[in-house]
Scaffold this motif. Structure first.
Motif, PDB file in Angstrom:
ATOM      1  N   THR A  74     -14.661  -1.504  -3.202  1.00  0.00           N
ATOM      2  CA  THR A  74     -15.720  -0.492  -3.274  1.00  0.00           C
ATOM      3  C   THR A  74     -15.730   0.183  -4.636  1.00  0.00           C
ATOM      4  N   ALA A  75     -14.539   0.498  -5.146  1.00  0.00           N
ATOM      5  CA  ALA A  75     -14.444   1.134  -6.460  1.00  0.00           C
ATOM      6  C   ALA A  75     -14.970   0.202  -7.552  1.00  0.00           C
ATOM      7  N   ARG A  76     -14.646  -1.078  -7.447  1.00  0.00           N
ATOM      8  CA  ARG A  76     -15.143  -2.016  -8.455  1.00  0.00           C
ATOM      9  C   ARG A  76     -16.666  -2.151  -8.386  1.00  0.00           C
ATOM     10  N   ALA A  77     -17.210  -2.127  -7.168  1.00  0.00           N
ATOM     11  CA  ALA A  77     -18.665  -2.222  -7.020  1.00  0.00           C
ATOM     12  C   ALA A  77     -19.358  -1.008  -7.625  1.00  0.00           C
ATOM     13  N   TRP A  78     -18.690   0.142  -7.604  1.00  0.00           N
ATOM     14  CA  TRP A  78     -19.270   1.357  -8.190  1.00  0.00           C
ATOM     15  C   TRP A  78     -18.872   1.543  -9.659  1.00  0.00           C
ATOM     16  N   ASP A  79     -18.260   0.506 -10.218  1.00  0.00           N
ATOM     17  CA  ASP A  79     -17.840   0.527 -11.617  1.00  0.00           C
ATOM     18  C   ASP A  79     -16.840   1.646 -11.892  1.00  0.00           C
ATOM     19  N   LEU A  80     -15.896   1.815 -10.967  1.00  0.00           N
ATOM     20  CA  LEU A  80     -14.815   2.788 -11.110  1.00  0.00           C
ATOM     21  C   LEU A  80     -13.510   2.048 -11.435  1.00  0.00           C
ATOM     22  N   PRO A  81     -12.488   2.758 -11.929  1.00  0.00           N
ATOM     23  CA  PRO A  81     -11.196   2.109 -12.220  1.00  0.00           C
ATOM     24  C   PRO A  81     -10.509   1.658 -10.919  1.00  0.00           C
ATOM     25  N   TRP A  82     -10.865   0.461 -10.471  1.00  0.00           N
ATOM     26  CA  TRP A  82     -10.433   0.005  -9.140  1.00  0.00           C
ATOM     27  C   TRP A  82      -8.931  -0.179  -9.026  1.00  0.00           C
ATOM     28  N   GLN A  83      -8.257  -0.510 -10.127  1.00  0.00           N
ATOM     29  CA  GLN A  83      -6.804  -0.692 -10.059  1.00  0.00           C
ATOM     30  C   GLN A  83      -6.097   0.632  -9.751  1.00  0.00           C
ATOM     31  N   SER A  84      -6.590   1.698 -10.358  1.00  0.00           N
ATOM     32  CA  SER A  84      -6.024   3.021 -10.056  1.00  0.00           C
ATOM     33  C   SER A  84      -6.336   3.442  -8.631  1.00  0.00           C
ATOM     34  N   VAL A  85      -7.543   3.127  -8.167  1.00  0.00           N
ATOM     35  CA  VAL A  85      -7.906   3.436  -6.785  1.00  0.00           C
ATOM     36  C   VAL A  85      -7.004   2.685  -5.814  1.00  0.00           C
ATOM     37  N   LEU A  86      -6.736   1.409  -6.111  1.00  0.00           N
ATOM     38  CA  LEU A  86      -5.858   0.609  -5.255  1.00  0.00           C
ATOM     39  C   LEU A  86      -4.442   1.174  -5.255  1.00  0.00           C
ATOM     40  N   PHE A  87      -3.973   1.590  -6.413  1.00  0.00           N
ATOM     41  CA  PHE A  87      -2.646   2.195  -6.527  1.00  0.00           C
ATOM     42  C   PHE A  87      -2.528   3.431  -5.643  1.00  0.00           C
ATOM     43  N   LEU A  88      -3.493   4.327  -5.747  1.00  0.00           N
ATOM     44  CA  LEU A  88      -3.457   5.550  -4.942  1.00  0.00           C
ATOM     45  C   LEU A  88      -3.655   5.262  -3.454  1.00  0.00           C
ATOM     46  N   ALA A  89      -4.545   4.312  -3.156  1.00  0.00           N
ATOM     47  CA  ALA A  89      -4.812   3.993  -1.756  1.00  0.00           C
ATOM     48  C   ALA A  89      -3.583   3.406  -1.085  1.00  0.00           C
ATOM     49  N   LEU A  90      -2.875   2.528  -1.781  1.00  0.00           N
ATOM     50  CA  LEU A  90      -1.693   1.903  -1.198  1.00  0.00           C
ATOM     51  C   LEU A  90      -0.585   2.918  -0.968  1.00  0.00           C
ATOM     52  N   LEU A  91      -0.404   3.818  -1.915  1.00  0.00           N
ATOM     53  CA  LEU A  91       0.636   4.837  -1.745  1.00  0.00           C
ATOM     54  C   LEU A  91       0.249   5.836  -0.655  1.00  0.00           C
ATOM     55  N   ALA A  92      -1.024   6.248  -0.644  1.00  0.00           N
ATOM     56  CA  ALA A  92      -1.471   7.203   0.369  1.00  0.00           C
ATOM     57  C   ALA A  92      -1.390   6.604   1.763  1.00  0.00           C
ATOM     58  N   ALA A  93      -1.722   5.324   1.888  1.00  0.00           N
ATOM     59  CA  ALA A  93      -1.660   4.678   3.196  1.00  0.00           C
ATOM     60  C   ALA A  93      -0.231   4.635   3.719  1.00  0.00           C
ATOM     61  N   GLN A  94       0.715   4.338   2.843  1.00  0.00           N
ATOM     62  CA  GLN A  94       2.114   4.286   3.277  1.00  0.00           C
ATOM     63  C   GLN A  94       2.632   5.675   3.639  1.00  0.00           C
ATOM     64  N   LEU A  95       2.212   6.683   2.908  1.00  0.00           N
ATOM     65  CA  LEU A  95       2.610   8.044   3.265  1.00  0.00           C
ATOM     66  C   LEU A  95       1.988   8.454   4.600  1.00  0.00           C
ATOM     67  N   GLY A  96       0.787   7.970   4.857  1.00  0.00           N
ATOM     68  CA  GLY A  96       0.176   8.234   6.153  1.00  0.00           C
ATOM     69  C   GLY A  96       0.931   7.554   7.287  1.00  0.00           C
ATOM     70  N   VAL A  97       1.460   6.363   7.027  1.00  0.00           N
ATOM     71  CA  VAL A  97       2.256   5.658   8.038  1.00  0.00           C
ATOM     72  C   VAL A  97       3.503   6.464   8.377  1.00  0.00           C
ATOM     73  N   VAL A  98       4.110   7.084   7.359  1.00  0.00           N
ATOM     74  CA  VAL A  98       5.299   7.914   7.602  1.00  0.00           C
ATOM     75  C   VAL A  98       4.999   8.991   8.638  1.00  0.00           C
ATOM     76  N   LEU A  99       3.916   9.697   8.440  1.00  0.00           N
ATOM     77  CA  LEU A  99       3.566  10.781   9.363  1.00  0.00           C
ATOM     78  C   LEU A  99       3.166  10.223  10.727  1.00  0.00           C
ATOM     79  N   GLY A 100       2.517   9.069  10.735  1.00  0.00           N
ATOM     80  CA  GLY A 100       2.104   8.485  12.003  1.00  0.00           C
ATOM     81  C   GLY A 100       3.257   8.004  12.853  1.00  0.00           C
ATOM     82  N   LEU A 101       4.391   7.699  12.233  1.00  0.00           N
ATOM     83  CA  LEU A 101       5.556   7.214  12.976  1.00  0.00           C
ATOM     84  C   LEU A 101       6.399   8.346  13.551  1.00  0.00           C
TER      85      LEU A 101
END
Length: 270
Positions: free
Chosen positions: A216-243
């Motif tokens: 989605t970030a690449r389609a909007w011409d945003l820095p998609w690699q940085s978005v992926l970096f933050l998304a992957l870390l945020a998702a894992q932190l969310g898993v911590v709280l979900g467990l």
């Protein structure tokens, strides 16, 4: 005495209480059907333990005398009295109660289940996160993301997720209803009882959501690699709280603080 401590109900039949003489006379066909044994000898205590183990039960034996030694050794968990117990009983047992209080056994079981649950949570969390990172790196080029993450980004994600938050997970309080669960089967793997399935499901969800965010970030011409970096870390932190067994508990404030600190450090790295 057994009725006073709640081992026997008011309508208890005579078959629920037997003596060692009854066992020796062959009057007891099934030792596991008896609630209370009285005046048994060492061999009979050993037979009782073996009968329960043959039914697949996890057995615990408490004792303080020399006569309890064989059964303490044979049981899955032998518990000896540390204050008034004999040296033979203490040497044969797996655990020694220094205060001779049986209520300490309950606390020990609860603590053991807390530690075991936290180990399972960390394994699910760590393996799910690692699997998601591998899947992102493998699937990214196939969907048009040539270099999903740089080496420094991967190392920083692993440091933040397995460092502060991983340590904090070890201090999680006991789960609600932990003492109402039956003992787990002795041959059960630590990732058994549905843990593998949960691990793979979490890894799949994290991978799909992170790749979708990057596309989605690449389609909007945003820095998609940085978005992926933050998304992957945020998702894992969310898993911590979900467990967590209890999401809003205040018994381990170190975990939400660790999650917040990891998020801030991720933003600082970006």
């Amino acid at each position: 005495m057994a009725a006073q401590v709640g081992l026997l109900a008011a309508d208890t039949s005579s078959k629920d209480v037997v003596t060692g003489a009854d066992i020796a006379a062959g009057q007891v066909e099934d030792l596991t059907a008896v609630r209370v044994f009285a005046r048994t000898n060492p061999q009979q205590k050993l037979d009782i333990v073996e009968a329960w183990r043959s039914h697949g039960a996890v057995t615990a034996m408490t004792g303080d005398g020399v006569n309890d030694g064989p059964a303490l050794r044979q049981a899955d968990i032998g518990v000896a009295m540390g204050a008034r117990g004999t040296e033979v009983a203490r040497q044969a047992a797996d655990l020694v109660l220094t205060d001779d209080e049986l209520s300490t056994v309950v606390k020990a079981v609860e603590e053991g289940r807390r530690v075991y649950d936290n180990i399972r949570r960390f394994l699910i969390y760590g393996l799910a996160g690692g699997t998601a990172e591998i899947l992102v790196m493998l699937a990214g080029p196939l969907i048009g993301l040539p270099l999903p993450l740089r080496a420094g980004q991967i190392l920083w994600i692993n440091l933040l997720t397995h460092g502060l938050t991983g340590v904090a997970m070890g201090a999680e309080p006991v789960s609600p209803g932990a003492m109402n669960r039956p003992p787990r089967p002795t041959g059960q793997h630590i990732l058994g009882a549905g843990a593998w399935q949960r691990l793979l499901l979490l890894a799949t969800v994290v991978t799909a959501s992170c790749l979708a965010a990057a596309l989605t970030a690449r389609a909007w011409d945003l820095p998609w690699q940085s978005v992926l970096f933050l998304a992957l870390l945020a998702a894992q932190l969310g898993v911590v709280l979900g467990l967590r067994g209890r999401l809003l508990t205040r018994e381990n404030l170190f975990l939400p603080l660790a999650v917040l600190s990891s998020a801030l450090l991720a933003a600082a790295a970006l």
